[in-house]
Design a protein around this motif. Structure first.
Motif, PDB file in Angstrom:
ATOM      1  N   HIS A   1       0.818  -1.221   0.000  1.00 10.82           N
ATOM      2  CA  HIS A   1       0.000   0.000   0.000  1.00 10.82           C
ATOM      3  C   HIS A   1       0.853   1.272   0.000  1.00 10.82           C
ATOM      4  O   HIS A   1       0.299   2.365   0.050  1.00 10.82           O
ATOM      5  CB  HIS A   1      -0.921   0.007   1.227  1.00 10.82           C
ATOM      6  CG  HIS A   1      -2.021  -0.994   1.155  1.00 10.82           C
ATOM      7  ND1 HIS A   1      -3.219  -0.743   0.532  1.00 10.82           N
ATOM      8  CD2 HIS A   1      -2.091  -2.278   1.613  1.00 10.82           C
ATOM      9  CE1 HIS A   1      -3.994  -1.804   0.623  1.00 10.82           C
ATOM     10  NE2 HIS A   1      -3.332  -2.757   1.284  1.00 10.82           N
ATOM     11  N   ARG A   2       2.185   1.087  -0.009  1.00  9.48           N
ATOM     12  CA  ARG A   2       3.117   2.220   0.120  1.00  9.48           C
ATOM     13  C   ARG A   2       2.717   3.077   1.331  1.00  9.48           C
ATOM     14  O   ARG A   2       2.680   4.299   1.268  1.00  9.48           O
ATOM     15  CB  ARG A   2       3.157   3.041  -1.154  1.00  9.48           C
ATOM     16  CG  ARG A   2       3.700   2.284  -2.329  1.00  9.48           C
ATOM     17  CD  ARG A   2       3.818   3.135  -3.521  1.00  9.48           C
ATOM     18  NE  ARG A   2       2.790   4.158  -3.546  1.00  9.48           N
ATOM     19  CZ  ARG A   2       2.287   4.726  -4.599  1.00  9.48           C
ATOM     20  NH1 ARG A   2       2.740   4.409  -5.764  1.00  9.48           N
ATOM     21  NH2 ARG A   2       1.351   5.636  -4.526  1.00  9.48           N
TER      22      ARG A   2
ATOM     23  N   ARG B   1      -0.983   4.658   6.931  1.00 13.56           N
ATOM     24  CA  ARG B   1      -1.411   5.757   6.059  1.00 13.56           C
ATOM     25  C   ARG B   1      -0.571   5.730   4.792  1.00 13.56           C
ATOM     26  O   ARG B   1       0.650   5.768   4.846  1.00 13.56           O
ATOM     27  CB  ARG B   1      -1.255   7.102   6.765  1.00 13.56           C
ATOM     28  CG  ARG B   1      -1.732   8.261   5.891  1.00 13.56           C
ATOM     29  CD  ARG B   1      -1.865   9.552   6.644  1.00 13.56           C
ATOM     30  NE  ARG B   1      -2.933   9.415   7.629  1.00 13.56           N
ATOM     31  CZ  ARG B   1      -2.942  10.061   8.801  1.00 13.56           C
ATOM     32  NH1 ARG B   1      -1.957  10.853   9.127  1.00 13.56           N
ATOM     33  NH2 ARG B   1      -3.934   9.893   9.644  1.00 13.56           N
TER      34      ARG B   1
ATOM     35  N   PRO C   1      -0.547   6.873   0.297  1.00 10.81           N
ATOM     36  CA  PRO C   1      -0.859   8.019  -0.560  1.00 10.81           C
ATOM     37  C   PRO C   1      -2.351   8.165  -0.849  1.00 10.81           C
ATOM     38  O   PRO C   1      -2.820   9.263  -1.149  1.00 10.81           O
ATOM     39  CB  PRO C   1      -0.079   7.742  -1.849  1.00 10.81           C
ATOM     40  CG  PRO C   1       0.482   6.380  -1.742  1.00 10.81           C
ATOM     41  CD  PRO C   1       0.344   5.915  -0.338  1.00 10.81           C
ATOM     42  N   LYS C   2      -3.107   7.081  -0.737  1.00 13.71           N
ATOM     43  CA  LYS C   2      -4.558   7.134  -0.966  1.00 13.71           C
ATOM     44  C   LYS C   2      -5.346   7.287   0.327  1.00 13.71           C
ATOM     45  O   LYS C   2      -6.550   7.119   0.357  1.00 13.71           O
ATOM     46  CB  LYS C   2      -5.005   5.881  -1.703  1.00 13.71           C
ATOM     47  CG  LYS C   2      -4.401   5.740  -3.074  1.00 13.71           C
ATOM     48  CD  LYS C   2      -4.850   4.462  -3.735  1.00 13.71           C
ATOM     49  CE  LYS C   2      -4.172   4.305  -5.081  1.00 13.71           C
ATOM     50  NZ  LYS C   2      -4.510   3.036  -5.708  1.00 13.71           N
ATOM     51  N   GLY C   3      -4.660   7.537   1.430  1.00 13.08           N
ATOM     52  CA  GLY C   3      -5.322   7.674   2.724  1.00 13.08           C
ATOM     53  C   GLY C   3      -5.026   6.489   3.624  1.00 13.08           C
ATOM     54  O   GLY C   3      -4.110   5.708   3.369  1.00 13.08           O
TER      55      GLY C   3
END
Length: 179
Positions: A72-73, A132, A134-136
């Protein structure tokens, strides 16, 4: 600097440590060093939170949670911590940090870090955190499913739910005061 040495030592030992499932307890063995002490010559209250970070890192690496974060980075974010101190740890005493996942709700994951010396719990640190990216935020149920856990958490103890709710109330109060 003390934390960096402990993290490095934990990472160097990692190849010989077995992977664990997400609900297993991991154990990191440590010793009290001079930089851990306060003026009373025992481990300072704040150091427990730092030592819990080492236990949490060991858990994250061994449980595979770091792989989910990488996919999910996402970065792990600690939202709140709470500590209970029962007995003191003194210079050069050996102790263990037992870390385990307690469960999750719709936003937070909850971990417990027990400090154990001679088979007795001398302190406990409870943490609620999230991932958390980059997309939340990564939803805890989604995170759990990627660790082969059910999306629904086991029931949280009432004291843990109450503590989490009090943290949320404090956040609202602080936000209101800023406006």
């Amino acid at each position: 600097m003390n934390l960096w040495f402990r993290l490095l030592l934990m990472l160097l030992r990692r190849p010989w440590r077995k992977p664990v499932s997400a609900f297993d307890t991991t154990v990191v063995r440590m010793r009290v060093w001079p930089l851990d002490l306060d003026f009373n010559r025992h481990v300072t209250n704040g150091r427990y939170f730092t030592l819990a970070d080492v236990g949490r890192m060991d858990y994250v690496l061994r449980s595979g949670a770091f792989r989910v974060a990488l996919r999910h980075r996402a970065l792990p974010i600690v939202g709140d911590v709470w500590g209970k101190f029962r007995r003191e740890l003194k210079l050069f005493e050996a102790f263990e940090v037992h870390s385990r996942l307690l469960g999750w709700d719709d936003k937070w994951s909850f971990m417990e870090h027990r400090f154990v010396k001679g088979g007795r719990v001398v302190g406990v640190v409870i943490m609620r955190g999230l991932l958390r990216g980059p997309k939340g935020n990564v939803l805890p149920g989604e995170f759990a499913a990627e660790l082969s856990l059910p999306e629904q958490s086991p029931p949280l103890p009432a004291w843990l739910s109450d503590w989490s709710a009090s943290c949320d109330q404090l956040s609202v109060q602080l936000r209101d005061e800023e406006q």
